[in-house]
Design a protein around this motif. Structure first.
Motif, PDB file in Angstrom:
ATOM      1  N   UNK A 179     124.923  40.150-115.059  1.00 49.80           N
ATOM      2  CA  UNK A 179     125.354  40.978-113.757  1.00 49.80           C
ATOM      3  C   UNK A 179     125.438  42.353-114.842  1.00 49.80           C
ATOM      4  N   UNK A 180     125.644  42.062-116.120  1.00 51.71           N
ATOM      5  CA  UNK A 180     125.691  43.921-116.334  1.00 51.71           C
ATOM      6  C   UNK A 180     124.354  44.504-116.289  1.00 51.71           C
ATOM      7  N   UNK A 181     123.703  43.751-116.564  1.00 52.28           N
ATOM      8  CA  UNK A 181     122.157  44.059-116.828  1.00 52.28           C
ATOM      9  C   UNK A 181     121.793  44.099-115.550  1.00 52.28           C
ATOM     10  N   UNK A 182     122.386  43.644-114.308  1.00 51.54           N
ATOM     11  CA  UNK A 182     121.583  44.127-112.856  1.00 51.54           C
ATOM     12  C   UNK A 182     122.656  45.647-113.068  1.00 51.54           C
ATOM     13  N   UNK A 183     124.007  45.533-112.852  1.00 51.03           N
ATOM     14  CA  UNK A 183     124.170  47.323-112.335  1.00 51.03           C
ATOM     15  C   UNK A 183     123.437  47.996-113.420  1.00 51.03           C
ATOM     16  N   UNK A 184     123.397  47.447-114.707  1.00 56.30           N
ATOM     17  CA  UNK A 184     122.046  49.117-115.241  1.00 56.30           C
ATOM     18  C   UNK A 184     121.238  48.961-114.472  1.00 56.30           C
TER      19      UNK A 184
END
Length: 444
Positions: A179-184
């Protein structure tokens, strides 16, 4: 830290390799390198290899020669699946200086000292049993879409496949990190994210270093659908036995997941599926296609199929051909079987002559053209949304609708990385679809 040096990258193989190349490239940039295109002069060339087919192995030598033509003193590095499976063979290629295995590739800059070429390629490659930890990756800055790695490795034992030997056991990124990578990614203005891995339907296994599932693929899909700022999410290849009704139903009603599935079949013959040690028979595949089309009649379904597997008689090949011809799918990815060392399939009887393999491959590729055309014809008159890509190809800009119809229009740089509502009007002579913009279209 090495400064004022240039590095270039070449990626063979799958979407997963592209995501990992991009991550490795960011590590180089963080260490002071400038990234340039592969056809430019660079001090370091990194080639991310594939070993799915024999042809991918052979291409490595050609790519090395291409790099050395740009700079004969360049430092050449081989990483990826071929580097893990055959490190010494790769290191012996003229001009190769460094070969890194499955785990070492993510620390490539730590293996570089002064970029002086080696007389013999150095090898740093782990035993594949040691590739039991997860390294997250995603591609960014290369395309209008990003490939987001969520899973690596495979516990399946398909008799033709070297991937478990090249990538190790099935293991997953943590849900929090995905989820962190998707937001980034979404914060960079990229409109579409493609989920990738070796066996993404197995997501959740090994999430925290253990064999059990902490989360399921369905839970991953639901969580990603709630990430703000993502316009499109696309599922890459997923095994038919792991594509559950709950996922299909969720995608049908999702805010961001698009109606496009790529589902490996490999053979339409139950006899060959058993020899391949696939974890399903044809009925399961038929049911999955029917489940998708029942709830998403405009969905695009792509199929992987292997021709020339040992024991594939003319009758069994025609069984596959007829099955695919009658099936409501949209296109094929055709792979010609090639013998891979250390796989069970090389010991099987019934070797298919290479000329016969080539003929069958040509037949299925022709069927794919027919299937894609038929699918496109069903979409004419529909109003869909297209994401335009960034390349100017001979005066045209191209893009894909949510259900993977490829469209073209005269080049307009203002359209790059934007989404527009369009009405599909006709299929061009090259098989690409033309369209009209919908006036009330909202640009994203």
């Amino acid at each position: 830290m090495i400064t004022d040096k240039k590095v270039a990258f070449y990626t063979l193989g799958c979407k997963l390799n592209f995501s990992e190349t991009s991550t490795i490239a960011r590590n180089f940039v963080n260490e002071g390198f400038d990234r340039v295109d592969f056809d430019q002069k660079a001090d370091v060339y990194v080639i991310n290899t594939c070993s799915v087919t024999d042809n991918a192995d052979k291409r490595f030598k050609t790519i090395v020669k291409s790099a050395l033509k740009q700079n004969e003193e360049a430092f050449i590095i081989g990483v990826g699946c071929y580097a893990q499976l055959k490190p010494e063979e790769l290191a012996n290629v003229d001009g190769v200086d460094l070969v890194l295995g499955a785990t070492e590739k993510f620390n490539v800059t730590s293996y570089i000292n002064d970029l002086t070429k080696n007389d013999v390629g150095q090898v740093h490659s782990c035993e594949i049993e040691d590739a039991d930890f997860y390294v997250g990756s995603y591609s960014i800055g290369d395309r209008t879409r990003a490939f987001l790695k969520v899973q690596d490795g495979c516990d399946y034992k398909c008799t033709y496949c070297t991937i478990p030997l090249a990538r190790g056991i099935s293991r997953s990124d943590t849900l929090e990190n995905v989820l962190h990578n998707a937001k980034e990614i979404s914060s960079k203005g990229i409109k579409e994210i493609v989920l990738t891995g070796v066996n993404i339907g197995d997501y959740g296994k090994g999430e925290f270093g253990n064999k059990k599932h902490e989360h399921t693929f369905y839970e991953l899909v639901k969580a990603l659908d709630d990430v703000e700022g993502i316009h499109r999410l696309r599922i890459s290849s997923i095994e038919p036995n792991l594509l559950k009704d709950e996922t299909i139903n969720f995608v049908a009603n999702s805010k961001t997941f698009v109606p496009h599935f790529h589902i490996p079949l490999q053979s339409g013959s139950d006899e060959l599926l058993k020899k391949m040690k696939r974890r399903y028979l044809r009925k399961t595949y038929t049911d999955r296609v029917a489940a998708i089309k029942n709830i998403m009649p405009n969905a695009c379904i792509g199929v992987d199929v292997i021709v020339g597997f040992p024991g594939e008689t003319d009758e069994l090949f025609l069984e596959t051909y007829t099955y695919l011809n009658d099936l409501d799918i949209s296109y094929l990815h055709v792979f010609t079987y090639s013998e891979r060392p250390n796989t069970e399939a090389v010991l099987l009887d019934g070797i298919v002559p290479k000329k016969v393999r080539a003929k069958r491959s040509k037949m299925l590729r022709g069927l794919s053209v027919k299937k894609r055309r038929a699918f496109y014809e069903t979409q004419l008159g529909n109003t869909l949304n297209v994401l335009f890509e960034s390349e100017n190809k001979e005066g045209y800009i191209y893009g894909f609708t949510e259900n993977y119809v490829k469209v073209k229009s005269p080049w307009n740089p203002e359209l790059v990385n934007t989404i527009h509502a369009i009405k599909l009007t006709k299929i061009d002579e090259d098989g690409i679809v033309r369209f009209d913009f919908v006036k009330e279209s909202v640009t994203l």
